[in-house]
Design an enzyme around this catalytic site. Structure first.
Site, PDB file in Angstrom:
ATOM      1  N   GLY A 103       0.820  -1.209   0.000  1.00  0.00           N
ATOM      2  CA  GLY A 103       0.000   0.000   0.000  1.00  0.00           C
ATOM      3  C   GLY A 103       0.852   1.255   0.000  1.00  0.00           C
ATOM      4  O   GLY A 103       0.544   2.238  -0.696  1.00  0.00           O
ATOM      5  N   ALA A 115      11.282 -10.023   0.005  1.00  0.00           N
ATOM      6  CA  ALA A 115      12.186 -11.142   0.258  1.00  0.00           C
ATOM      7  C   ALA A 115      11.373 -12.411   0.445  1.00  0.00           C
ATOM      8  O   ALA A 115      10.772 -12.628   1.498  1.00  0.00           O
ATOM      9  CB  ALA A 115      13.034 -10.872   1.497  1.00  0.00           C
ATOM     10  N   TYR A 146       5.944 -20.229   8.244  1.00  0.00           N
ATOM     11  CA  TYR A 146       6.928 -19.454   7.487  1.00  0.00           C
ATOM     12  C   TYR A 146       6.736 -19.651   5.990  1.00  0.00           C
ATOM     13  O   TYR A 146       6.666 -18.684   5.217  1.00  0.00           O
ATOM     14  CB  TYR A 146       8.332 -19.872   7.907  1.00  0.00           C
ATOM     15  CG  TYR A 146       9.443 -19.095   7.243  1.00  0.00           C
ATOM     16  CD1 TYR A 146       9.618 -17.736   7.515  1.00  0.00           C
ATOM     17  CD2 TYR A 146      10.319 -19.709   6.362  1.00  0.00           C
ATOM     18  CE1 TYR A 146      10.647 -17.020   6.919  1.00  0.00           C
ATOM     19  CE2 TYR A 146      11.350 -18.993   5.762  1.00  0.00           C
ATOM     20  CZ  TYR A 146      11.515 -17.651   6.050  1.00  0.00           C
ATOM     21  OH  TYR A 146      12.527 -16.945   5.454  1.00  0.00           O
ATOM     22  N   THR A 176      21.796 -18.370   3.086  1.00  0.00           N
ATOM     23  CA  THR A 176      22.811 -17.326   3.034  1.00  0.00           C
ATOM     24  C   THR A 176      23.534 -17.267   4.372  1.00  0.00           C
ATOM     25  O   THR A 176      22.936 -17.499   5.420  1.00  0.00           O
ATOM     26  CB  THR A 176      22.149 -15.964   2.720  1.00  0.00           C
ATOM     27  OG1 THR A 176      21.385 -16.091   1.519  1.00  0.00           O
ATOM     28  CG2 THR A 176      23.178 -14.867   2.539  1.00  0.00           C
TER      29      THR A 176
END
Length: 326
Positions: A103, A115, A146, A176
């Site tokens: 928004g 992400a 998740y 990562t």
């Protein structure tokens, strides 16, 4: 000077993104409610006039005064320990938080990158995982909070792109690692290094034949930066396709730390993916990106970071208290 809002800015990846955008000459607005982030990760930036920080929960209304060019939405618990302890907050930041930021992007006519994660593929039946694979996710399993938060995040992002014409980008991040990872967040890199530095046995869950593909944080940030500035609106895998079994990785850590720890085995958690390797064909073709840092070199840099911890910090059993969140 262009302005970028980075949510989850005090987290591992968010803080490195703040560094990169400062280096590139942006005015960085950092936002984090510090549930899992650590202010220490960005305190070196507070002295800069082109950096500002807001302690704010993005699941509440987000207001940023003035013009805004880019938004990077990286706010979310990102380790199994975190999202198993605060499952509802994890779902809210992926749904309500993403809705709020989309928004804001619409209002400001800003480009937004969200992400996402390799976890949208679940325990994959396709290997390596390409962006066309729809995944194998248990919606009601412990990890579903998740996985599904990120899958919903992708869906609402594309809806805002197609319905409202918002400029959107989606990065699917694979494992990562690097400096500023939390020592006790349950992920395998800090877990193994922490155990080795404390003189403990290295714990493998399952038989150790499950695989991961580790991407150094600088490579990851480069891929994210290139994706943001590209014209591609669909999801792109950013990760390192150099796959290794967890058993082999544990042996690498023992050699790297020059310790003689044993490796012990415990049962595999529910729905833990057995294979994880990105197909980065799209990243190569569209972004002219591929990782450059080898695992041994990257792990040496990560080890040096953790060697800087005090004995007290190394012995902390839990990094965060989530008792006030629901």
């Amino acid at each position: 000077m262009q302005k970028v809002l980075i949510t989850g800015a005090a987290g591992f990846l968010g803080s490195h993104l703040c560094d990169r955008f400062i280096k590139e000459g942006f005015h960085v607005i950092a936002m984090d409610n510090l549930i899992t982030g650590d202010i220490k990760n960005i305190e070196h930036l507070f002295k800069l006039k082109q950096f500002e920080f807001y302690n704010h929960d993005v699941t509440k209304f987000v207001h940023v005064p003035g013009e805004l060019d880019y938004i990077l939405h990286f706010a979310s618990p990102a380790s199994p320990i975190d999202y198993l302890k605060i499952p509802i907050q994890t779902l809210k930041v992926g749904s309500l938080g993403t809705h709020n930021l989309l928004g804001l992007a619409k209002e400001k006519n800003a480009r937004i990158l969200i992400a996402s994660t390799s976890e949208v593929y679940g325990d994959p039946q396709v290997h390596p995982q390409n962006e066309e694979y729809y995944g194998n996710v248990n919606t009601i399993g412990p990890r579903g909070v998740y996985d599904e938060a990120k899958r919903f995040q992708e869906s609402i992002t594309m809806a805002y792109h197609t319905y409202h014409g918002v400029e959107t980008r989606i990065v699917r991040i694979f494992n990562t690692y690097g400096p500023r990872m939390r020592l006790n967040d349950g992920r395998v890199v800090p877990a193994f290094i922490g155990q080795a530095l404390r003189g403990e046995d290295l714990t493998i869950f399952g038989d150790g034949m499950q695989t991961r593909s580790f991407c150094y944080v600088d490579d990851q940030v480069e891929g994210i930066y290139k994706l943001l500035l590209s014209d591609y609106v669909y999801p792109v895998n950013i990760g390192n396709p150099d796959e290794v079994t967890i058993k082999e990785f544990a042996e690498e850590i023992v050699r790297l730390t020059e310790t003689d720890q044993k490796v012990i085995y415990k049962p595999l958690p529910v729905d833990d993916p057995l294979q994880r390797q990105p197909d980065i064909t799209k990243a190569k073709e569209i972004l002219n990106w591929e990782p450059k840092m080898g695992r041994l070199e990257g792990m040496k840099l990560t080890l040096e970071y953790f060697k800087g911890f005090s004995k007290e910090e190394l012995q902390k059993s839990d990094h965060k208290d989530f008792s006030s969140y629901s």
